[in-house]
Design a protein around this motif. Sequence first.
Motif, PDB file in Angstrom:
ATOM      1  N   SER A 120      12.986   0.098  -6.805  1.00 46.55           N
ATOM      2  CA  SER A 120      13.460   1.546  -6.307  1.00 46.55           C
ATOM      3  C   SER A 120      13.309   1.249  -4.705  1.00 46.55           C
ATOM      4  CB  SER A 120      13.059   2.723  -7.108  1.00 46.55           C
ATOM      5  OG  SER A 120      13.357   2.692  -8.284  1.00 46.55           O
ATOM      6  N   ASP A 121      12.854   0.285  -4.333  1.00 51.41           N
ATOM      7  CA  ASP A 121      12.598   0.254  -2.793  1.00 51.41           C
ATOM      8  C   ASP A 121      13.883  -0.358  -1.964  1.00 51.41           C
ATOM      9  OD1 ASP A 121      11.746   0.049  -0.343  1.00 51.41           O
ATOM     10  OD2 ASP A 121       9.758  -0.902  -0.714  1.00 51.41           O
ATOM     11  N   TYR A 122      14.795   0.327  -1.433  1.00 52.45           N
ATOM     12  CA  TYR A 122      15.874  -0.276  -0.979  1.00 52.45           C
ATOM     13  C   TYR A 122      15.690  -1.103   0.403  1.00 52.45           C
ATOM     14  CZ  TYR A 122      20.665  -1.251   0.273  1.00 52.45           C
ATOM     15  OH  TYR A 122      21.864  -1.868   0.922  1.00 52.45           O
ATOM     16  N   SER A 123      14.431  -0.593   0.949  1.00 52.91           N
ATOM     17  CA  SER A 123      13.899  -1.455   2.207  1.00 52.91           C
ATOM     18  C   SER A 123      13.792  -2.865   1.923  1.00 52.91           C
ATOM     19  CB  SER A 123      12.638  -0.560   2.799  1.00 52.91           C
ATOM     20  OG  SER A 123      13.123   0.407   3.208  1.00 52.91           O
ATOM     21  N   CYS A 124      13.080  -2.943   0.711  1.00 49.62           N
ATOM     22  CA  CYS A 124      12.656  -4.193   0.116  1.00 49.62           C
ATOM     23  C   CYS A 124      13.987  -5.029  -0.104  1.00 49.62           C
ATOM     24  CB  CYS A 124      11.782  -4.114  -0.915  1.00 49.62           C
ATOM     25  SG  CYS A 124      11.294  -5.589  -1.690  1.00 49.62           S
ATOM     26  N   PHE A 125      14.843  -4.502  -0.652  1.00 51.11           N
ATOM     27  CA  PHE A 125      16.240  -5.113  -1.126  1.00 51.11           C
ATOM     28  C   PHE A 125      16.973  -5.493  -0.057  1.00 51.11           C
ATOM     29  CE2 PHE A 125      15.035  -3.669  -5.215  1.00 51.11           C
ATOM     30  CZ  PHE A 125      15.711  -4.857  -6.140  1.00 51.11           C
ATOM     31  N   HIS A 126      16.858  -4.539   1.098  1.00 48.14           N
ATOM     32  CA  HIS A 126      17.693  -4.901   2.353  1.00 48.14           C
ATOM     33  C   HIS A 126      16.977  -5.987   3.053  1.00 48.14           C
ATOM     34  CE1 HIS A 126      18.651  -4.305   6.909  1.00 48.14           C
ATOM     35  NE2 HIS A 126      19.904  -3.648   6.177  1.00 48.14           N
ATOM     36  N   LYS A 147       0.816  -1.206  -0.142  1.00 44.05           N
ATOM     37  CA  LYS A 147      -0.069  -0.126   0.065  1.00 44.05           C
ATOM     38  C   LYS A 147       0.809   1.186  -0.089  1.00 44.05           C
ATOM     39  CE  LYS A 147      -4.223   1.813   2.078  1.00 44.05           C
ATOM     40  NZ  LYS A 147      -5.058   1.550   3.164  1.00 44.05           N
ATOM     41  N   CYS A 148       2.088   1.201   0.647  1.00 46.46           N
ATOM     42  CA  CYS A 148       3.026   2.182   0.755  1.00 46.46           C
ATOM     43  C   CYS A 148       4.290   1.719   0.554  1.00 46.46           C
ATOM     44  CB  CYS A 148       2.823   3.103   2.046  1.00 46.46           C
ATOM     45  SG  CYS A 148       3.800   4.601   2.287  1.00 46.46           S
ATOM     46  N   PRO A 149       4.926   1.910  -0.729  1.00 47.93           N
ATOM     47  CA  PRO A 149       6.391   1.367  -0.956  1.00 47.93           C
ATOM     48  C   PRO A 149       7.264   2.408  -0.109  1.00 47.93           C
ATOM     49  CG  PRO A 149       5.070   1.884  -3.128  1.00 47.93           C
ATOM     50  CD  PRO A 149       4.131   2.575  -2.027  1.00 47.93           C
ATOM     51  N   ASN A 150       8.698   1.862  -0.256  1.00 51.81           N
ATOM     52  CA  ASN A 150       9.437   2.345   0.839  1.00 51.81           C
ATOM     53  C   ASN A 150       9.192   2.381   1.948  1.00 51.81           C
ATOM     54  OD1 ASN A 150      11.444   3.004  -1.685  1.00 51.81           O
ATOM     55  ND2 ASN A 150      10.084   4.450  -2.065  1.00 51.81           N
ATOM     56  N   ASN A 151       8.418   1.232   2.261  1.00 54.68           N
ATOM     57  CA  ASN A 151       7.868   1.191   3.906  1.00 54.68           C
ATOM     58  C   ASN A 151       8.938   0.607   4.613  1.00 54.68           C
ATOM     59  OD1 ASN A 151       6.339   0.990   6.100  1.00 54.68           O
ATOM     60  ND2 ASN A 151       4.479   0.537   5.226  1.00 54.68           N
ATOM     61  N   TYR A 152       9.952   1.279   5.318  1.00 57.14           N
ATOM     62  CA  TYR A 152      10.837   0.963   6.506  1.00 57.14           C
ATOM     63  C   TYR A 152      10.528   0.234   7.515  1.00 57.14           C
ATOM     64  CZ  TYR A 152      14.833   1.535   9.401  1.00 57.14           C
ATOM     65  OH  TYR A 152      15.756   1.230  10.343  1.00 57.14           O
ATOM     66  N   HIS A 153       9.545   0.890   8.062  1.00 52.65           N
ATOM     67  CA  HIS A 153       8.858   0.452   9.156  1.00 52.65           C
ATOM     68  C   HIS A 153       8.353  -0.969   9.032  1.00 52.65           C
ATOM     69  CE1 HIS A 153       9.679   4.338  10.614  1.00 52.65           C
ATOM     70  NE2 HIS A 153       8.755   4.790   9.841  1.00 52.65           N
ATOM     71  N   SER A 154       7.737  -1.417   8.064  1.00 52.27           N
ATOM     72  CA  SER A 154       7.041  -2.582   7.582  1.00 52.27           C
ATOM     73  C   SER A 154       8.232  -3.814   7.391  1.00 52.27           C
ATOM     74  CB  SER A 154       6.082  -2.551   6.278  1.00 52.27           C
ATOM     75  OG  SER A 154       5.953  -3.842   6.004  1.00 52.27           O
ATOM     76  N   TYR A 155       9.216  -3.350   6.831  1.00 53.04           N
ATOM     77  CA  TYR A 155      10.336  -4.482   6.732  1.00 53.04           C
ATOM     78  C   TYR A 155      11.047  -4.779   7.882  1.00 53.04           C
ATOM     79  CZ  TYR A 155       9.258  -4.739   1.720  1.00 53.04           C
ATOM     80  OH  TYR A 155       8.619  -4.805   0.608  1.00 53.04           O
ATOM     81  N   CYS A 156      11.184  -3.570   8.650  1.00 54.06           N
ATOM     82  CA  CYS A 156      11.828  -3.867   9.913  1.00 54.06           C
ATOM     83  C   CYS A 156      11.038  -4.533  10.907  1.00 54.06           C
ATOM     84  CB  CYS A 156      12.011  -2.670  10.574  1.00 54.06           C
ATOM     85  SG  CYS A 156      13.740  -1.503   9.891  1.00 54.06           S
ATOM     86  N   HIS A 157       9.673  -4.213  10.701  1.00 49.72           N
ATOM     87  CA  HIS A 157       8.796  -5.168  11.630  1.00 49.72           C
ATOM     88  C   HIS A 157       8.971  -6.979  11.321  1.00 49.72           C
ATOM     89  CE1 HIS A 157       5.512  -6.130  14.276  1.00 49.72           C
ATOM     90  NE2 HIS A 157       4.742  -6.902  13.216  1.00 49.72           N
ATOM     91  N   ARG A 158       8.946  -6.830   9.789  1.00 44.51           N
ATOM     92  CA  ARG A 158       9.133  -8.282   9.378  1.00 44.51           C
ATOM     93  C   ARG A 158      10.396  -8.966   9.821  1.00 44.51           C
ATOM     94  NH1 ARG A 158       5.964  -9.696   4.717  1.00 44.51           N
ATOM     95  NH2 ARG A 158       6.183 -11.756   4.036  1.00 44.51           N
TER      96      ARG A 158
END
Length: 444
Positions: free
Chosen positions: A228-234, A181-192
């Motif tokens: 382009s979402d580095y949070s996703c690649f991280h 719903k919101c790309p580049n979501n750093y908080h979502s991937y950190c939570h995951r």
Amino acid sequence: MEDDKFALVEKIIKDINNVLSKSPDVYTFDIIPLDNNQQNKSPVLFLENCLGLESWCVKHVYMYCYSELIDKFCYKQKRHAKKFSTINSDRLVRLLNVILLLNPDIGTFWNKRRDIVQDMLLDKIYELHYSRLILSRKPKCNDAFAYRRWILDKIFQDESVSNIDSLVNDELNICELASDKCPNNYHSYCHRKWLVNNLKTVPKYTNMDSLYVKEYNFSERSTSKHVSDYSCFHYRQFCVKNILHLTSSSWKTLKSSLDIDLRKVMVRILAANFPKDTTVQASEENLIAYSEENLMNLLLAYTHRNCYCVVDFVHLCRKLEILFYELSINNELICFYKHHETLWYHRRFILHEIIVVMYDHFGLVRHNGALVKKMCKMCNNIDIRQKQNKIVRYDSNRIYSSVLFQAVITHEIRFINDRRDDGDNYADRHQKYLKFVEGLNSVL
């Protein structure tokens, strides 16, 4: 007139809480843009498990709830009171339910909910549903994710909980919805990432290998959609490191889920960039049929070691297979999606990990820009440790002269030149990274 406004706000608070209490399946909340109450009806809308509130009343409801919460429940003399009466807690929960839906970025009110949960006046599972409702509108709300982590930690510590698998699946789905719903979501991937790491310490959860495989496949789908979402690649990099520890049976599951021969992918890249001499005389088909030990000995061309530890050639080969698979995907993405800096950053990670594999095999480590010998923690032989004090030129040359290193460098030089011809400025930056960060200026 003022009394009528307060009565309307109280009715709105009541309607919202009625929906939350009577409809546990409500899964989304949003503010409906509307300038005024033209139809003279309740501004609380509920349809198909979706809750909405008309925007014209948001200011009045928010100020009313905020004032009462601050005056009655957050007053300085009462801040340290941990016990709530039944009546006060019910009123407090009703106000918190409304104000956090409207503005969830207030840590004080989340802490109030924590106090109520500590007094066992709120159910933990209900709190997971409620915070999910907030994330449906504010998918980047860090306070909501932090609250979920706090609740989940309480649940995981409870020995009577038996539905951990269901909780984990729900949490992963919520993270996926938030990141979509919101790309580049750093908080979502950190939570995951927190969830996967925390499950390692939960005794009742025994599906870590299958979770690693599932998350790796998820990250591949996500990175292909959000280039382009580095949070996703991280998070992808986190998954790559996790699957390197899979058991043999789980590794087969991973390969079947990828529906691709990892060995073929690696050999195809290497064979196209082998040194143009008589170093390697085996064909691509022969290399695929090689055992892990024979293939690693061919690529690394070094048998003498500084310690007596037995080399796990199977694990070493798997590391390189998955890293070269990542490299092949990255090649395709950079060629198809030009001028995306995130893809080049991910490529740095891949090459760094490949180089580290070689350093580990040869007993070296890069420290302060220079290669130094790595002390083996498994060996206690004093004579061996004394031999590891200095690094001579031969120690670095044996890496640079290995087939694997030469093939990787040849591949990178070709790729950089091709991308430079396409006008991609990140190719020059990538070359500078390899030279001055990875310390390969002498071979590039």
